[in-house]
Write an enzyme that holds these catalytic residues in place. Structure first.
Site, short mmCIF file in Angstrom:
data_model
loop_
_atom_site.label_atom_id
_atom_site.label_comp_id
_atom_site.label_asym_id
_atom_site.label_seq_id
_atom_site.Cartn_x
_atom_site.Cartn_y
_atom_site.Cartn_z
N ALA A 10 -2.50 8.78 -29.15
CA ALA A 10 -3.80 8.20 -29.52
C ALA A 10 -4.93 9.21 -29.52
O ALA A 10 -5.62 9.40 -30.53
CB ALA A 10 -4.11 7.03 -28.57
N ARG A 21 -12.73 14.87 -40.77
CA ARG A 21 -13.77 14.09 -41.44
C ARG A 21 -15.15 14.72 -41.22
O ARG A 21 -16.03 14.62 -42.07
CB ARG A 21 -13.77 12.64 -40.95
CG ARG A 21 -12.56 11.84 -41.41
CD ARG A 21 -12.76 10.35 -41.27
NE ARG A 21 -12.93 9.92 -39.89
CZ ARG A 21 -11.94 9.60 -39.08
NH1 ARG A 21 -10.68 9.69 -39.52
NH2 ARG A 21 -12.17 9.19 -37.85
N SER A 38 1.28 9.29 -32.97
CA SER A 38 0.48 8.10 -33.22
C SER A 38 1.29 6.82 -33.15
O SER A 38 1.26 6.00 -34.05
CB SER A 38 -0.19 8.23 -34.61
OG SER A 38 -1.17 7.24 -34.78
N CYS A 42 1.34 0.58 -26.36
CA CYS A 42 1.07 -0.73 -25.75
C CYS A 42 1.93 -1.84 -26.35
O CYS A 42 2.04 -2.92 -25.78
CB CYS A 42 -0.40 -1.08 -25.88
SG CYS A 42 -1.50 0.06 -25.00
N ASN A 304 -9.26 6.78 -27.80
CA ASN A 304 -9.82 6.87 -29.15
C ASN A 304 -11.30 7.21 -29.12
O ASN A 304 -11.79 8.01 -29.92
CB ASN A 304 -9.58 5.56 -29.90
CG ASN A 304 -8.20 5.50 -30.53
OD1 ASN A 304 -8.01 5.96 -31.65
ND2 ASN A 304 -7.25 4.95 -29.82
#
Length: 542
Positions: A10, A21, A38, A42, A304
């Site tokens: 994550a 980005r 990735s 959970c 994240n």
């Protein structure tokens, strides 16, 4: 700029994608030991139980797709052996070919995550012992359950993952026992909340053994029994879920500062003691918003946000990760439980002048189909009336309530703020006074008006000193005086003004109305049982 990211779940993938980005000219590379990146850690218990049908659903992005989507280079099956801070390089080793390589960096992000704890027990290497940390773990475990005659499973560890695994095994008609050395499970809740959850699990067929330590695992080549300090339990397989530990070996070896819990020490920008190295995710420390102390938040949600913060910081933009409240939630069979902020136990240990209350409530209009009973425990500082924490559990909209409290705490909210929040109301969604507003009213009554609300545990310690009065709509308790609320107009027969009285009803509302009337008519020591019979069914058995 050449940026290396060590770790590809994550935190690592979020950091890398956001970096590209922010600036498409950055040369960003992920180096990870696994063959997958990735993945939905959970979601692993739900794949084991078949709720998530396809294993492909666990992989959010393959390395190939991630590279195409983000233009981040991904190097899999590769272990980072060493970080050379002086010359800003890392030494790696391919886990398949054993080839070693050196990579240079301008900025380095450590996202090495955490590893499952493998206890040092006799028999720990027997066949039939599993961990649930990666998709491979879950896929292997589900295959065994589906293809072999598995009748009995022992889960060692009563954290969220352990209990979710137990729930999913039960749904597959497997006799499941959960063993934990702690007094109450799951962790992170106060005692009365944990006991309620444990009772519900036991009622539904999961054996819960707390205050019990596994001392060995028995079997010839394959596990056959788990031995504790109290008994031996037959098992076709064992799932180890005793917790995780931060994977910070390479960070420690290169001299980065660590916290006492062995997480990497970082500032609000997630920057380590080396200005060119950042740490994110399960390997890093963060700040607790209430106490401002270092804490550990091994959660995908934190990871994240931390990754986004680091990417913006490296890009030269003002960014700060303010910390966490320990907000978490779990679904166990037909109930859910969530928490945020401090537990009452922690608040007291930190020196707060603490008060709390547990209130049973409908999550929506009681007459609307599908309404569910939930319990809200609110914890506040008496002096400032600031909200310190909450625990919500039951069948209703637990997530909505806990998220609202977390938001309130984040912005320094007081109990009066919960009273005044303009929350959405219609019968399918809430009650006219929101559940949180109602719980805040009760706690403020306790703090400011001196309404005496007694916990079941405190009542048990002094039960002989109370006169129990049943104030339900109809007589419910044996061996208790029944009192009809509508008939209270003065002195009550069989009750003296100086009696120590405990009022008991289903949820506490009728008890409060009775309390109010009795105080008006001169009764001095009137008390209400916290949570009523909804929380404390044992009262009816006394």
């Amino acid at each position: 700029m050449n940026i290396l990211v060590i770790g590809g779940v994550a935190a690592g993938t979020k950091t890398a994608a956001k970096l590209k980005r922010e600036n498409r000219d950055y040369n960003v590379t992920i180096i990870t030991m696994g063959k997958d990146i990735s993945y939905a850690g959970c979601g692993l218990p739900y794949y084991v139980g078949g709720v998530i049908e396809n294993k492909e659903s666990l992989i959010i992005n393959t390395p190939e797709n991630f590279e195409k989507l983000t233009q981040v280079k991904v190097i899999t099956n590769t272990e980072v052996l060493k970080i050379n801070r002086d010359n800003k390089t890392v030494i790696t080793k391919n886990t398949v070919t054993s080839e070693e390589k050196e990579f240079k960096y301008d900025k380095l992000v450590i996202a090495t995550g955490a590893d499952p704890i493998k206890p040092k027990l006799d028999g720990i290497n027997l066949k039939g012992i599993y961990y649930v940390r990666t998709p491979e773990d879950a896929i292997k475990l589900r295959s065994i359950i589906e293809n072999e005659k598995i009748k009995r499973v022992v889960v060692v560890g009563g954290g969220f993952i352990g209990l979710e695994i137990a729930e999913n095994l039960l749904e597959n008609n497997i006799k499941t026992t959960v063993i934990d050395a702690n007094e109450n499970i799951p962790p992170g809740f106060d005692k009365e909340v944990s006991l309620y959850l444990q009772e519900k699990l036991i009622d539904n067929g999961i054996m819960i053994l707390t205050n019990e330590k596994v001392v060995s695992i028995i079997g010839d080549e394959k596990v056959s029994k788990v031995k504790t300090n109290k008994r031996a339990i037959k098992a076709d397989l064992v799932i180890m879920s005793v917790g995780i530990k931060p994977n910070t070996k390479i960070a420690e070896e290169c001299g980065l500062n660590l916290e006492d819990n062995k997480t990497i020490s970082v500032d609000y920008n997630m920057q380590t003691s080396d200005e060119n190295i950042f740490a994110v995710g399960d390997c890093a420390s963060v700040k607790n918003i209430i106490t401002n102390k270092s804490t550990w938040s091994p959660m995908g949600s934190s990871a994240n946000k931390e990754g986004r913060c680091v990417a913006r910081t490296i890009a030269g933009k003002e960014s700060k990760f303010n910390g966490v409240l320990g907000t978490s939630i779990v679904k166990l069979l037909d109930i859910s439980a969530a928490r945020t902020g401090l537990t009452e136990k922690d608040a007291i240990s930190l020196g707060y002048n603490t008060e709390s209350v547990i209130v049973p409530l409908d999550d929506k209009a009681h007459y609307y189909p599908g309404s569910g009973l939930l319990f809200i425990k609110l914890i506040a500082d008496i002096d400032s009336e600031k909200i310190l924490g909450a625990q919500v559990f039951g069948k209703g909209s637990v997530d909505k309530q806990i998220d609202t409290v977390a938001t309130s705490i984040h912005f320094g909210g007081k109990l009066s703020d919960l009273q005044d929040l303009d929350l959405a109301y219609a019968p399918p969604f809430s009650t006219a006074i929101s559940p949180l507003g109602h719980a805040a009213n009760v706690l403020l009554n306790k703090i400011t008006e001196g309404v005496k609300i007694v916990r079941f545990e405190d009542f048990i310690e002094n039960k002989d000193s109370y006169k129990i009065v049943d104030v339900n709509k109809v007589p419910t308790l044996e061996n208790a005086l029944y009192l009809d609320l509508s008939n209270i107009n003065g002195k009550i027969e069989n009750l003296d003004y100086d009696d120590k009285i405990l009022l008991v009803c289903a949820r506490g509302k009728r008890a409060y109305l009775t309390y109010n009337k009795m105080k008006y008519y001169g009764y001095k020591d009137v008390n209400i049982l916290e949570g009523g019979l909804s929380l404390n069914k044992e009262v009816g058995e006394l």
